[in-house]
Design an enzyme around this catalytic site. Structure first.
Site, mmCIF file in Angstrom:
data_model
loop_
_atom_site.group_PDB
_atom_site.id
_atom_site.type_symbol
_atom_site.label_atom_id
_atom_site.label_comp_id
_atom_site.label_asym_id
_atom_site.label_seq_id
_atom_site.Cartn_x
_atom_site.Cartn_y
_atom_site.Cartn_z
ATOM 1 N N ASP A 74 0.870 -1.183 0.000
ATOM 2 C CA ASP A 74 0.000 0.000 0.000
ATOM 3 C C ASP A 74 0.904 1.231 0.000
ATOM 4 O O ASP A 74 1.539 1.543 1.025
ATOM 5 C CB ASP A 74 -0.893 -0.052 1.252
ATOM 6 C CG ASP A 74 -1.875 1.098 1.305
ATOM 7 O OD1 ASP A 74 -1.603 2.151 0.698
ATOM 8 O OD2 ASP A 74 -2.909 0.948 1.981
ATOM 9 N N HIS A 75 0.970 1.906 -1.135
ATOM 10 C CA HIS A 75 1.948 2.984 -1.285
ATOM 11 C C HIS A 75 1.599 4.226 -0.469
ATOM 12 O O HIS A 75 2.395 5.170 -0.403
ATOM 13 C CB HIS A 75 2.128 3.342 -2.767
ATOM 14 C CG HIS A 75 3.556 3.636 -3.125
ATOM 15 N ND1 HIS A 75 4.483 4.099 -2.208
ATOM 16 C CD2 HIS A 75 4.238 3.527 -4.299
ATOM 17 C CE1 HIS A 75 5.657 4.263 -2.797
ATOM 18 N NE2 HIS A 75 5.540 3.913 -4.068
#
Ligand code: CAO
Length: 260
Positions: A229-230
């Site tokens: 999850d950036h």
């Protein structure tokens, strides 16, 4: 030196395509089927996953030593405990050891907060006749490889018999998806919210690689594809975590130092 796998098991026969368990009758006309049950759950959770900005990171692991180790232990484990020892228990334990060093990958987003989870509850994507399920092995940080084997055998069996309970599914903090028992080299795994990372394991393949001296050697190569999850995980963090896992899996003896 890279390990040169000369002895031991000969991996890997190409995946065989099993005959369909039920006879598939060709459709004479369109058929409408409601999206319900496990598929409905997948539908909802994957829609939620769409809101997560995923980034991907892949690496190749040479599992020659692990292949030999499992080959040596498999028969004994079967004989003494009746359990089936696959590669997964080693990979799950090594993942937990690597998570210990990189706790942000075992965290969850809660509003404006990031909750670092104490327990390594590692979910295992499980293909069942009833659909895809994600039961988790709880507190992997406290389990031996044999404990994990027992729990994986139980969950696998429960999945086949439609007996996975809500408690088995609840509380996951990190996920692994081994598609390699079916086939394939890479996958693009989708994060299971509120978790922040997932790894997909491809099939272990015997392939030629160069060692440090430039010689061509036989390697047992498995690709792992990570999704992070950036919003909260940087690519560099994922790379360091993956390197740590690679270190344990390419030389499984290193795990011994950390096992309780
Ligand atoms: N490479 C090569 N061989 C592999 C392998 C891999 N990546 N993964 C498993 N194998 C081998 C196992 O070692 C075992 O061989 P032996 O009979 O010699 O012991 C055989 O394939 C069957 O393994 P298994 O499936 O019974 O056991 P597992 O612990 O490796 O995997 C599970 C368990 C639940 C992860 C797996 O059965 C499964 O369901 N995988 C599919 C997951 C999936 O669908 N992911 C996609 C999610 S997105 O839709």
């Amino acid at each position: 030196l890279l390990y040169i796998g000369q002895s031991g098991p000969s991996l890997t026969a190409p995946p065989t395509v099993p005959p369909p368990s039920t006879k598939v009758t060709p459709l004479a006309e369109d058929r409408i089927e409601p999206i319900k049950g496990i598929r409905k759950v997948m539908f909802t959770s994957m829609k939620e996953s769409l809101s997560i900005p995923h980034f991907g990171y892949d690496d190749e692991f040479d599992l020659g030593q692990l292949v030999d180790l499992r080959y040596k232990l498999k028969k004994e484990v079967k004989h003494t405990t009746g359990l089936k020892l696959s590669y997964m228990p080693f990979i799950i334990k090594a993942t937990s050891l690597a998570l210990k060093e990189h706790p942000i990958l075992n965290s969850q987003i809660d509003g404006d907060n990031l909750v670092f989870k104490a327990d390594h509850n590692i979910c295992i994507a499980t293909d069942t006749p009833h659909g895809l399920l994600l039961p988790c092995i709880k507190q992997v940080q406290n389990l031996s490889i044999l404990d994990i084997t027992a729990e994986l055998n139980r969950l696998h069996e429960a999945g086949l018999n439609n007996k996975i309970s809500p408690a088995d599914i609840a509380g996951g903090s990190f996920s692994l998806s081994n598609i390699g028992n079916i086939g394939g080299t890479y996958a693009r795994p989708v994060i299971f919210p509120p978790q922040v990372a997932i790894g997909a394991l491809g099939r272990i393949q015997v392939l030629p690689r160069f060692d440090y001296h430039g010689n061509v050697v036989k390697a047992h190569v498995m690709c792992i594809s990570w999704s992070g999850d950036h919003r909260v995980i940087e690519g560099a963090t994922m790379a360091r975590f993956s390197n740590q896992l690679k270190d344990y899996l390419e030389e499984p003896a290193k795990m011994l130092m950390h096992l309780k």
